[in-house]
Write an enzyme that holds these catalytic residues in place. Structure first.
Site, PDB file in Angstrom:
ATOM      1  N   GLU A  13     -48.656 -49.602  78.380  1.00  0.00           N
ATOM      2  CA  GLU A  13     -49.256 -48.383  78.631  1.00  0.00           C
ATOM      3  C   GLU A  13     -49.852 -48.157  80.064  1.00  0.00           C
ATOM      4  O   GLU A  13     -49.872 -46.961  80.617  1.00  0.00           O
ATOM      5  CB  GLU A  13     -50.204 -47.901  77.745  1.00  0.00           C
ATOM      6  CG  GLU A  13     -49.869 -47.822  76.404  1.00  0.00           C
ATOM      7  CD  GLU A  13     -50.913 -47.332  75.192  1.00  0.00           C
ATOM      8  OE1 GLU A  13     -50.677 -46.643  74.205  1.00  0.00           O
ATOM      9  OE2 GLU A  13     -51.860 -48.323  75.300  1.00  0.00           O
ATOM     10  N   GLY A  79     -49.938 -41.079  66.887  1.00  0.00           N
ATOM     11  CA  GLY A  79     -49.253 -40.582  65.800  1.00  0.00           C
ATOM     12  C   GLY A  79     -49.706 -38.870  65.835  1.00  0.00           C
ATOM     13  O   GLY A  79     -50.866 -38.613  66.117  1.00  0.00           O
ATOM     14  N   MET A 176     -56.290 -45.011  68.046  1.00  0.00           N
ATOM     15  CA  MET A 176     -57.231 -46.158  67.605  1.00  0.00           C
ATOM     16  C   MET A 176     -58.427 -46.422  68.721  1.00  0.00           C
ATOM     17  O   MET A 176     -59.106 -47.370  68.614  1.00  0.00           O
ATOM     18  CB  MET A 176     -56.569 -47.074  67.411  1.00  0.00           C
ATOM     19  CG  MET A 176     -55.588 -47.062  66.162  1.00  0.00           C
ATOM     20  SD  MET A 176     -54.566 -48.549  65.729  1.00  0.00           S
ATOM     21  CE  MET A 176     -55.756 -49.682  65.104  1.00  0.00           C
ATOM     22  N   GLU A 177     -58.609 -45.552  69.719  1.00  0.00           N
ATOM     23  CA  GLU A 177     -59.399 -45.809  71.007  1.00  0.00           C
ATOM     24  C   GLU A 177     -60.252 -44.590  71.334  1.00  0.00           C
ATOM     25  O   GLU A 177     -61.489 -44.675  72.067  1.00  0.00           O
ATOM     26  CB  GLU A 177     -58.698 -46.288  72.152  1.00  0.00           C
ATOM     27  CG  GLU A 177     -58.144 -47.802  71.816  1.00  0.00           C
ATOM     28  CD  GLU A 177     -56.839 -47.624  71.445  1.00  0.00           C
ATOM     29  OE1 GLU A 177     -56.039 -46.643  71.458  1.00  0.00           O
ATOM     30  OE2 GLU A 177     -56.337 -48.843  70.858  1.00  0.00           O
ATOM     31  N   ASP A 200     -44.880 -41.058  66.751  1.00  0.00           N
ATOM     32  CA  ASP A 200     -44.763 -41.258  65.483  1.00  0.00           C
ATOM     33  C   ASP A 200     -45.481 -39.930  64.857  1.00  0.00           C
ATOM     34  O   ASP A 200     -46.314 -39.413  65.256  1.00  0.00           O
ATOM     35  CB  ASP A 200     -45.093 -42.463  64.682  1.00  0.00           C
ATOM     36  CG  ASP A 200     -46.409 -42.830  64.854  1.00  0.00           C
ATOM     37  OD1 ASP A 200     -46.624 -43.797  65.932  1.00  0.00           O
ATOM     38  OD2 ASP A 200     -47.264 -42.339  64.345  1.00  0.00           O
TER      39      ASP A 200
HETATM   40  N1  ADE Z   1     -50.924 -44.986  67.712  1.00  0.00           N
HETATM   41  C1  ADE Z   1     -49.627 -44.531  67.681  1.00  0.00           C
HETATM   42  N2  ADE Z   1     -49.358 -44.160  66.396  1.00  0.00           N
HETATM   43  C2  ADE Z   1     -50.600 -44.240  65.603  1.00  0.00           C
HETATM   44  C3  ADE Z   1     -50.548 -44.228  64.178  1.00  0.00           C
HETATM   45  N3  ADE Z   1     -49.805 -43.701  63.491  1.00  0.00           N
HETATM   46  N4  ADE Z   1     -51.974 -44.367  63.911  1.00  0.00           N
HETATM   47  C4  ADE Z   1     -52.973 -44.916  64.870  1.00  0.00           C
HETATM   48  N5  ADE Z   1     -52.635 -45.105  66.112  1.00  0.00           N
HETATM   49  C5  ADE Z   1     -51.392 -44.770  66.471  1.00  0.00           C
END
Ligand code: ADE
Length: 232
Positions: A13, A79, A176-177, A200
Site C-alpha cells: 500500500e 471491503g 482493520m485500521e 472485495d
Molecule cells: N480489507 C480489505 N477487505 C477487507 C475485509 N473484507 N474486511 C476487513 N478488512 C478488509
C-alpha cells in the site's frame, strides 16, 4: 501544511510512495520504519504500520510525538458495505468507528468506547473535499463515495457478520485500521482522512476477490494520495 503523515497497513500500500520520496531519512521505532523526506515537493513521513488497530494506533501516536505531523492520511483497501460501492471504487471517510467495540453489557451502544465522549471520530472535512476533487481528476474511471468506515480486528468474509455491521452502524466500507488512526488523531487533535479503495464485498466471495482486485485497488488509493499531496 508543515509535515504530513501517510500510513499504509501493508508494504504494497505504500511501496510506490516510498519510491517517489526524496532526501529520505529512516527512523525505526516500535518495529516500524518511518520514511521522512519530501514527496511531490512536500514534507512527509511515510510508514507501514502493520495490520490491525493496535499497530495503526501506535503508528499514529509516533507520527504525532516524534514527527509532529499536522495531518494524517491513511491509504489502503477495504471491503464494501454498500451495494452502491463497487470493487475498485474509492471511499473517503466522513467518520470512523470500532465495529468490534462491545460494552453493551454495561448499557453502552455497540461501538461506543466506554467513558469516551465521541461515538465515532470525524475525519477532516477540508482533506475530504480536496480528496474528492483530486479523485475525479486522477481516477476518472471509478466512482468516489463519502461515508462512514467501520474498523475491527477481523477480515469480514461472512454475509451474516457483514449484515450485522451494516444494521448496527450503516457504513460504506469495512477495514482493520481506520478507527484506531482516527481515535489517535482525535486524541492528539490532528486532522485525518481515511482513503480506501474497495478490494472485495466483505461477504462470502471476499477471500477470492481480495487477491484478485487488491493490486488495482491499491493503485487507485495511491494515485489519489499522491494527487492530494501535490495540492496540499
Ligand atoms: N480489507 C480489505 N477487505 C477487507 C475485509 N473484507 N474486511 C476487513 N478488512 C478488509
Amino acid at each position: 501544511m508543515n509535515c504530513i503523515g501517510i500510513i499504509g497497513a501493508m508494504e504494497e500500500e505504500i511501496s510506490r510512495l516510498k519510491e517517489k520520496m526524496k532526501d529520505v531519512v529512516i527512523t525505526k521505532k516500535a518495529s516500524m520504519d518511518f520514511y521522512e523526506g519530501t514527496l511531490e515537493g512536500k514534507k512527509a513521513v511515510v510508514v507501514r504500520s502493520g495490520i490491525g488497530k493496535v499497530n495503526a494506533g501506535m503508528c499514529t501516536q509516533i507520527l504525532a510525538d516524534i514527527f509532529h505531523v499536522d495531518a494524517v492520511i491513511n491509504t489502503g483497501i477495504a471491503g464494501s458495505l454498500n451495494n452502491e460501492v463497487n470493487i475498485g471504487d474509492i471511499v473517503l471517510s466522513t467518520d470512523v468507528l470500532h465495529h468490534d467495540m462491545d460494552a453493551t453489557g454495561f448499557g453502552y451502544r455497540k461501538g461506543q468506547i466506554p467513558r469516551m465522549d465521541a461515538f465515532s471520530f470525524e475525519a477532516d472535512e477540508k482533506l475530504r473535499k480536496l480528496a474528492w476533487k483530486v479523485c475525479k481528476e486522477v481516477n476518472p474511471e471509478i466512482d468516489v463515495h463519502e461515508g462512514r468506515i467501520a474498523s475491527g480486528d477481523q477480515f469480514i468474509s461472512d454475509n451474516a457478520v457483514k449484515d450485522a455491521i451494516i444494521s448496527e452502524f450503516g457504513g460504506f466500507a469495512v477495514e482493520m485500521e481506520g478507527a484506531a488512526i482516527g481515535q489517535a488523531a482525535y486524541l492528539n487533535e490532528i486532522p485525518f482522512l481515511i482513503i480506501r479503495a474497495i478490494s472485495d464485498k466483505a461477504d462470502g466471495s471476499a477471500t477470492v476477490d481480495y487477491p484478485t482486485f487488491e493490486k488495482a485497488a491499491i493503485e487507485h488509493s495511491v494515485n489519489l494520495t499522491l494527487g492530494m499531496i501535490r495540492e496540499l
